[in-house]
Design a protein around this motif. Structure first.
Motif, PDB file in Angstrom:
ATOM      1  N   THR A 193      55.743  16.671  47.077  1.00  0.00           N
ATOM      2  CA  THR A 193      55.479  15.323  46.557  1.00  0.00           C
ATOM      3  C   THR A 193      56.136  15.122  45.198  1.00  0.00           C
ATOM      4  O   THR A 193      56.467  14.001  44.826  1.00  0.00           O
ATOM      5  CB  THR A 193      53.974  15.055  46.394  1.00  0.00           C
ATOM      6  N   GLY A 194      56.294  16.231  44.462  1.00  0.00           N
ATOM      7  CA  GLY A 194      56.927  16.133  43.144  1.00  0.00           C
ATOM      8  C   GLY A 194      57.731  17.377  42.839  1.00  0.00           C
ATOM      9  O   GLY A 194      57.844  17.782  41.683  1.00  0.00           O
ATOM     10  N   LEU A 197      64.914  14.843  46.897  1.00  0.00           N
ATOM     11  CA  LEU A 197      65.443  14.345  45.627  1.00  0.00           C
ATOM     12  C   LEU A 197      66.383  15.401  45.028  1.00  0.00           C
ATOM     13  O   LEU A 197      66.130  16.603  45.152  1.00  0.00           O
ATOM     14  CB  LEU A 197      64.283  14.096  44.656  1.00  0.00           C
ATOM     15  N   ASN A 225      61.001  20.317  44.512  1.00  0.00           N
ATOM     16  CA  ASN A 225      61.912  20.816  45.550  1.00  0.00           C
ATOM     17  C   ASN A 225      61.438  22.194  45.988  1.00  0.00           C
ATOM     18  O   ASN A 225      60.678  22.854  45.272  1.00  0.00           O
ATOM     19  CB  ASN A 225      63.350  20.891  45.007  1.00  0.00           C
ATOM     20  N   THR A 232      65.860  20.473  38.140  1.00  0.00           N
ATOM     21  CA  THR A 232      65.561  21.907  38.144  1.00  0.00           C
ATOM     22  C   THR A 232      66.261  22.573  39.329  1.00  0.00           C
ATOM     23  O   THR A 232      66.837  23.668  39.185  1.00  0.00           O
ATOM     24  CB  THR A 232      64.032  22.125  38.231  1.00  0.00           C
ATOM     25  N   ARG A 233      66.227  21.929  40.488  1.00  0.00           N
ATOM     26  CA  ARG A 233      66.940  22.438  41.678  1.00  0.00           C
ATOM     27  C   ARG A 233      68.418  22.658  41.353  1.00  0.00           C
ATOM     28  O   ARG A 233      68.989  23.702  41.662  1.00  0.00           O
ATOM     29  CB  ARG A 233      66.780  21.408  42.821  1.00  0.00           C
ATOM     30  N   ARG A 287      54.919  16.083  28.814  1.00  0.00           N
ATOM     31  CA  ARG A 287      55.589  15.253  29.812  1.00  0.00           C
ATOM     32  C   ARG A 287      56.015  13.961  29.125  1.00  0.00           C
ATOM     33  O   ARG A 287      55.204  13.319  28.455  1.00  0.00           O
ATOM     34  CB  ARG A 287      54.584  14.937  30.921  1.00  0.00           C
ATOM     35  N   TYR A 306      55.325   5.672  44.856  1.00  0.00           N
ATOM     36  CA  TYR A 306      54.879   7.051  45.090  1.00  0.00           C
ATOM     37  C   TYR A 306      53.579   7.131  45.880  1.00  0.00           C
ATOM     38  O   TYR A 306      52.958   8.194  45.930  1.00  0.00           O
ATOM     39  CB  TYR A 306      54.760   7.799  43.749  1.00  0.00           C
ATOM     40  N   ARG A 365      70.418  10.555  36.275  1.00  0.00           N
ATOM     41  CA  ARG A 365      69.684  10.261  37.519  1.00  0.00           C
ATOM     42  C   ARG A 365      68.970   8.908  37.418  1.00  0.00           C
ATOM     43  O   ARG A 365      68.891   8.171  38.397  1.00  0.00           O
ATOM     44  CB  ARG A 365      68.714  11.383  37.850  1.00  0.00           C
ATOM     45  N   THR A 395      60.681  12.006  34.889  1.00  0.00           N
ATOM     46  CA  THR A 395      59.755  12.844  34.135  1.00  0.00           C
ATOM     47  C   THR A 395      60.592  13.904  33.437  1.00  0.00           C
ATOM     48  O   THR A 395      61.319  14.654  34.100  1.00  0.00           O
ATOM     49  CB  THR A 395      58.737  13.530  35.066  1.00  0.00           C
ATOM     50  N   LYS A 423      64.678   8.044  42.706  1.00  0.00           N
ATOM     51  CA  LYS A 423      63.363   8.392  42.151  1.00  0.00           C
ATOM     52  C   LYS A 423      62.652   7.080  41.816  1.00  0.00           C
ATOM     53  O   LYS A 423      62.616   6.646  40.665  1.00  0.00           O
ATOM     54  CB  LYS A 423      63.525   9.308  40.928  1.00  0.00           C
ATOM     55  N   THR A 477      60.479  19.687  37.053  1.00  0.00           N
ATOM     56  CA  THR A 477      60.481  19.579  35.602  1.00  0.00           C
ATOM     57  C   THR A 477      59.227  20.186  34.977  1.00  0.00           C
ATOM     58  O   THR A 477      59.310  20.848  33.951  1.00  0.00           O
ATOM     59  CB  THR A 477      60.594  18.073  35.257  1.00  0.00           C
TER      60      THR A 477
HETATM   61  N1  PDD Z   1      58.770  15.072  40.073  1.00  0.00           N
HETATM   62  N2  PDD Z   1      61.139  15.785  44.446  1.00  0.00           N
HETATM   63  C1  PDD Z   1      60.334  14.777  44.062  1.00  0.00           C
HETATM   64  C2  PDD Z   1      59.834  13.822  45.090  1.00  0.00           C
HETATM   65  C3  PDD Z   1      59.972  14.649  42.709  1.00  0.00           C
HETATM   66  O1  PDD Z   1      59.177  13.645  42.325  1.00  0.00           O
HETATM   67  C4  PDD Z   1      60.437  15.596  41.766  1.00  0.00           C
HETATM   68  C5  PDD Z   1      60.063  15.499  40.321  1.00  0.00           C
HETATM   69  C6  PDD Z   1      61.266  16.637  42.225  1.00  0.00           C
HETATM   70  C7  PDD Z   1      61.831  17.669  41.276  1.00  0.00           C
HETATM   71  O2  PDD Z   1      62.778  17.086  40.401  1.00  0.00           O
HETATM   72  P1  PDD Z   1      63.020  17.606  38.918  1.00  0.00           P
HETATM   73  O3  PDD Z   1      63.395  19.042  39.007  1.00  0.00           O
HETATM   74  O4  PDD Z   1      64.139  16.757  38.420  1.00  0.00           O
HETATM   75  O5  PDD Z   1      61.741  17.391  38.166  1.00  0.00           O
HETATM   76  C8  PDD Z   1      61.603  16.689  43.565  1.00  0.00           C
HETATM   77  C9  PDD Z   1      58.325  14.896  38.713  1.00  0.00           C
HETATM   78  C10 PDD Z   1      58.147  16.182  37.994  1.00  0.00           C
HETATM   79  C11 PDD Z   1      57.076  14.050  38.706  1.00  0.00           C
HETATM   80  O6  PDD Z   1      56.579  13.758  39.790  1.00  0.00           O
HETATM   81  O7  PDD Z   1      56.613  13.674  37.638  1.00  0.00           O
END
Ligand code: PDD
Length: 274
Positions: free
Chosen positions: A178-179, A200, A181, A204-205, A87, A147, A51, A34, A143, A235
């Protein structure tokens, strides 16, 4: 909604047909990214593509052709250049396969789709869930499109007034949402779970650690009750304060959270592809 599917652009999701035999659909054999769209431009696309390649090869899929994915992203962004905040999702699956866990030989499916979204809420209520992330799973750290556990956990959190669910891992340590950090402040120290916890490697982390600094350390899930501040990163959330964890109110964003959010906003505005 703009959708690029295996080389063709569609404006109507109904015309962008996927085979009922696609392994992403039948088994969750796929990976995704994403990417945030800001003023019509994808943010941190290089890190997301790195990634994507890591997730695909980690799952045993052929490495995606990055130039082709970049071409698809450019086509999608060009087809809808007015998205102020959105998105963009890249999905890459095992493609048409038998109705089993065996992968077929037809080759992967690649989809890039985008649409406008609302800006994230300034803060979030989080709910810890009774299920765990398996940090020893074959897909830990990848990733993948599998899900369903996240879907189940998010619905559990929403049913309890939350907007994100938080998992521990199999040894009871804090892991991730779930989505998103998670970061906590304990006695002035900013701490986030290690990648070995099963979290994950969020883009952003990683940027928060690089731009602000944080200690990567595993803590038991129960220590959430002692955190002075908590925030989520993702994100679509950027740096999002947590105002409630289960039954405990944390109130307004704390000093550290506000400082990290400010640095993140400034640094990300300076460079669309950090
Ligand atoms: N999710 N952990 C999980 C399980 C995630 O699915 C995500 C991202 C993150 C954070 O990662 P990032 O900073 O790269 O977005 C951590 C995206 C936003 C989604 O579910 O669409």
């Amino acid at each position: 909604m703009i959708i690029w599917l295996n080389g063709t652009l569609h404006e109507d999701p109904a015309t962008a047909g996927i085979s009922p035999l696609d392994h992403g659909l039948t088994t969750g054999d796929g990976v995704f990214e994403t990417v945030k769209i800001v003023a019509g431009q994808p943010f941190a696309v290089t890190k997301h593509l790195e990634r994507l390649v890591g997730s695909a090869t980690g799952l045993g899929l052929p490495a995606p052709d990055v130039a082709k994915v970049e071409e698809a992203i450019a086509a999608v962004v060009k087809a809808d250049p007015e998205i102020p905040f959105g998105r963009l999702r890249i999905t890459y699956t095992g493609g048409v396969s038998p109705l089993s866990s065996d992968r077929g030989t037809a080759g992967p499916t690649l989809i890039v789709a985008s649409h406008a979204i609302e800006h994230p809420a300034p803060s979030s209520a989080i709910v810890t869930v009774p299920w765990v992330r398996n940090e020893r799973s074959a897909t830990s750290g990848l990733k993948t499109t599998s899900y369903a556990e996240n879907v189940r956990a998010l619905a559990y959190a929403k049913a309890r007034g939350g907007s994100e669910a938080i998992f521990a891992n199999t040894v009871g340590d804090l892991c991730e949402g779930t989505g998103s950090n998670i970061f906590c402040v304990f006695d002035g120290e900013l701490v986030t779970p290690t990648l070995e916890s099963g979290a994950l490697a969020g883009v952003t982390r990683g940027l928060v650690i690089a731009w602000f600094g944080a200690v990567e350390r595993d803590v038991p899930l129960g220590r959430l009750a002692e955190a002075d501040e908590i925030f989520l990163t993702s994100t679509t959330r950027d740096v999002q304060a947590v105002h409630r964890v289960d039954e405990r109110d944390l109130g307004v964003p704390g000093e550290v959270t506000a400082a990290v959010a400010k640095v993140f906003a400034e640094r990300s505005a300076e460079d669309i592809d950090p």
